[in-house]
Design a protein around this motif. Sequence first.
Motif, PDB file in Angstrom:
ATOM      1  N   THR A  31       0.855  -1.175   0.000  1.00  0.00           N
ATOM      2  CA  THR A  31       0.000   0.000   0.000  1.00  0.00           C
ATOM      3  C   THR A  31       0.899   1.236   0.000  1.00  0.00           C
ATOM      4  O   THR A  31       1.853   1.315   0.794  1.00  0.00           O
ATOM      5  CB  THR A  31      -0.913   0.034   1.232  1.00  0.00           C
ATOM      6  N   VAL A  32       0.616   2.183  -0.908  1.00  0.00           N
ATOM      7  CA  VAL A  32       1.451   3.374  -1.031  1.00  0.00           C
ATOM      8  C   VAL A  32       0.556   4.604  -1.143  1.00  0.00           C
ATOM      9  O   VAL A  32      -0.452   4.590  -1.866  1.00  0.00           O
ATOM     10  CB  VAL A  32       2.384   3.287  -2.265  1.00  0.00           C
ATOM     11  N   VAL A  33       0.941   5.659  -0.452  1.00  0.00           N
ATOM     12  CA  VAL A  33       0.170   6.912  -0.435  1.00  0.00           C
ATOM     13  C   VAL A  33       0.062   7.489  -1.849  1.00  0.00           C
ATOM     14  O   VAL A  33       1.059   7.596  -2.572  1.00  0.00           O
ATOM     15  CB  VAL A  33       0.823   7.918   0.517  1.00  0.00           C
ATOM     16  N   ALA A  34      -1.159   7.864  -2.225  1.00  0.00           N
ATOM     17  CA  ALA A  34      -1.403   8.339  -3.590  1.00  0.00           C
ATOM     18  C   ALA A  34      -1.944   9.764  -3.657  1.00  0.00           C
ATOM     19  O   ALA A  34      -2.133  10.292  -4.751  1.00  0.00           O
ATOM     20  CB  ALA A  34      -2.370   7.392  -4.312  1.00  0.00           C
ATOM     21  N   ASP A  35      -2.186  10.403  -2.490  1.00  0.00           N
ATOM     22  CA  ASP A  35      -2.749  11.764  -2.534  1.00  0.00           C
ATOM     23  C   ASP A  35      -1.736  12.848  -2.181  1.00  0.00           C
ATOM     24  O   ASP A  35      -2.083  14.015  -2.050  1.00  0.00           O
ATOM     25  CB  ASP A  35      -3.990  11.866  -1.642  1.00  0.00           C
ATOM     26  N   GLN A  36      -0.463  12.468  -2.039  1.00  0.00           N
ATOM     27  CA  GLN A  36       0.618  13.456  -1.953  1.00  0.00           C
ATOM     28  C   GLN A  36       1.263  13.528  -3.334  1.00  0.00           C
ATOM     29  O   GLN A  36       1.696  12.508  -3.875  1.00  0.00           O
ATOM     30  CB  GLN A  36       1.658  13.049  -0.907  1.00  0.00           C
ATOM     31  N   ILE A  37       1.320  14.723  -3.895  1.00  0.00           N
ATOM     32  CA  ILE A  37       1.819  14.909  -5.261  1.00  0.00           C
ATOM     33  C   ILE A  37       3.030  15.833  -5.240  1.00  0.00           C
ATOM     34  O   ILE A  37       3.003  16.910  -4.627  1.00  0.00           O
ATOM     35  CB  ILE A  37       0.736  15.530  -6.172  1.00  0.00           C
ATOM     36  N   GLY A  38       4.088  15.422  -5.929  1.00  0.00           N
ATOM     37  CA  GLY A  38       5.290  16.253  -5.986  1.00  0.00           C
ATOM     38  C   GLY A  38       6.235  15.790  -7.066  1.00  0.00           C
ATOM     39  O   GLY A  38       5.923  14.897  -7.858  1.00  0.00           O
TER      40      GLY A  38
ATOM     41  N   PRO B 152      -4.925   6.789   0.905  1.00  0.00           N
ATOM     42  CA  PRO B 152      -4.804   8.198   1.264  1.00  0.00           C
ATOM     43  C   PRO B 152      -3.812   8.383   2.408  1.00  0.00           C
ATOM     44  O   PRO B 152      -3.517   7.434   3.148  1.00  0.00           O
ATOM     45  CB  PRO B 152      -6.219   8.569   1.712  1.00  0.00           C
ATOM     46  N   THR B 153      -3.312   9.602   2.553  1.00  0.00           N
ATOM     47  CA  THR B 153      -2.391   9.913   3.648  1.00  0.00           C
ATOM     48  C   THR B 153      -2.994   9.555   4.995  1.00  0.00           C
ATOM     49  O   THR B 153      -2.291   9.100   5.905  1.00  0.00           O
ATOM     50  CB  THR B 153      -2.038  11.410   3.605  1.00  0.00           C
ATOM     51  N   SER B 154      -4.305   9.727   5.128  1.00  0.00           N
ATOM     52  CA  SER B 154      -4.984   9.441   6.400  1.00  0.00           C
ATOM     53  C   SER B 154      -4.862   7.985   6.818  1.00  0.00           C
ATOM     54  O   SER B 154      -4.987   7.651   8.004  1.00  0.00           O
ATOM     55  CB  SER B 154      -6.461   9.829   6.303  1.00  0.00           C
ATOM     56  N   ALA B 155      -4.614   7.102   5.863  1.00  0.00           N
ATOM     57  CA  ALA B 155      -4.478   5.674   6.174  1.00  0.00           C
ATOM     58  C   ALA B 155      -3.056   5.297   6.586  1.00  0.00           C
ATOM     59  O   ALA B 155      -2.802   4.151   6.937  1.00  0.00           O
ATOM     60  CB  ALA B 155      -4.893   4.842   4.964  1.00  0.00           C
ATOM     61  N   TYR B 156      -2.153   6.276   6.532  1.00  0.00           N
ATOM     62  CA  TYR B 156      -0.751   6.018   6.892  1.00  0.00           C
ATOM     63  C   TYR B 156      -0.274   7.138   7.823  1.00  0.00           C
ATOM     64  O   TYR B 156       0.499   7.998   7.439  1.00  0.00           O
ATOM     65  CB  TYR B 156       0.119   5.938   5.634  1.00  0.00           C
ATOM     66  N   PRO B 157      -0.772   7.139   9.070  1.00  0.00           N
ATOM     67  CA  PRO B 157      -0.441   8.224   9.998  1.00  0.00           C
ATOM     68  C   PRO B 157       1.040   8.217  10.384  1.00  0.00           C
ATOM     69  O   PRO B 157       1.636   7.156  10.555  1.00  0.00           O
ATOM     70  CB  PRO B 157      -1.338   7.955  11.204  1.00  0.00           C
TER      71      PRO B 157
ATOM     72  N   ARG C 253       3.000  15.679  10.004  1.00  0.00           N
ATOM     73  CA  ARG C 253       2.115  15.767   8.845  1.00  0.00           C
ATOM     74  C   ARG C 253       2.925  16.099   7.587  1.00  0.00           C
ATOM     75  O   ARG C 253       3.852  16.894   7.632  1.00  0.00           O
ATOM     76  CB  ARG C 253       1.056  16.858   9.061  1.00  0.00           C
ATOM     77  N   ARG C 254       2.548  15.462   6.473  1.00  0.00           N
ATOM     78  CA  ARG C 254       3.196  15.724   5.186  1.00  0.00           C
ATOM     79  C   ARG C 254       2.314  16.620   4.329  1.00  0.00           C
ATOM     80  O   ARG C 254       1.085  16.486   4.352  1.00  0.00           O
ATOM     81  CB  ARG C 254       3.422  14.412   4.425  1.00  0.00           C
ATOM     82  N   PRO C 255       2.905  17.519   3.530  1.00  0.00           N
ATOM     83  CA  PRO C 255       2.091  18.321   2.605  1.00  0.00           C
ATOM     84  C   PRO C 255       1.520  17.451   1.490  1.00  0.00           C
ATOM     85  O   PRO C 255       2.231  16.604   0.938  1.00  0.00           O
ATOM     86  CB  PRO C 255       3.086  19.351   2.056  1.00  0.00           C
ATOM     87  N   LEU C 256       0.250  17.648   1.172  1.00  0.00           N
ATOM     88  CA  LEU C 256      -0.368  16.901   0.069  1.00  0.00           C
ATOM     89  C   LEU C 256       0.106  17.426  -1.276  1.00  0.00           C
ATOM     90  O   LEU C 256       0.312  16.670  -2.218  1.00  0.00           O
ATOM     91  CB  LEU C 256      -1.897  16.989   0.163  1.00  0.00           C
TER      92      LEU C 256
END
Length: 283
Positions: free
Chosen positions: A171-178, A238-243, A247-250
């Motif tokens: 599982t990998v965070v997909a709502d942080q974009i950079g 989502p970031t919320s699933a990987y606390p 906090r990381r910027p989205l």
Amino acid sequence: MTDLLIFGRTGQVALEVARLAPAARFLGRDEADLTDPAGCAARILAARPAAVINAAAYTAVDRAESDAATARLVNAEAPGAMARACAELGIPFVHVSTDYVFDGSGEAPRAEDDPTGPLGVYGQTKLDGERAIAAASGQWAVMRTSWVFSAHGANFVKTMRRLGAERDRLTVVADQIGGPTPAADIAAALLVMARAMIADPAKGGIYHFAGAPDTSWAGFAREIFARSGLSPQVEDIPTSAYPTPARRPLNSRLDCTAISRDFGIARPDWREGLGRVIQELSA
């Protein structure tokens, strides 16, 4: 460039600077402890180089939340002291900062003069460092970059290659974009900036530099696996699933127009850099 003084020796960026400018003088922790800002300034005043690049930082984002005093010394007070020493000598100071100075809201790429709003201690100390450097009133440049990777140290590419070889599903965070950014390209850009600033005392300021195209961590992971011959299933979360403690910027998108305009430095294609890093890791 024999007259270049670099703070940092074993970090991702410093190691790549050493490949490109082996004649430069590199100061590791044994010679320059960034928890001793006055000592760092004294090193500059004693060396009297043509320019200084600070490629060292406190980058443990989560640990900074419980170790704010050390993060502040390394990320804010030491760079400020370095910048004041460089101002005293009348030489350029080039420093690496981060997308974490922003709050990550919206979807538009951030320009250098956009409002800042760090979400945690790491971002705040980096922002305080930028402000201390500017307040030194010398010739300075700050490069904000993002998602740094290389064949050295601990980074996302190496972690994904290890996990991808061990697991069938991730599982990998997909709502942080950079923009993932190869350390080798950061190193090359820092050297271009330092040399240009030595030649032209009017050059300097805050600049953004990140790899293209923008992607998510999940998208980055898929490219890493594809180029590594690995095939785990990647599930977007989502970031919320990987606390995490910090906090990381989205939104970590950076507008890199200014560095191209002022220094002729284009955004690197991170996929090409990734190919080189994987080739090095596989060798």
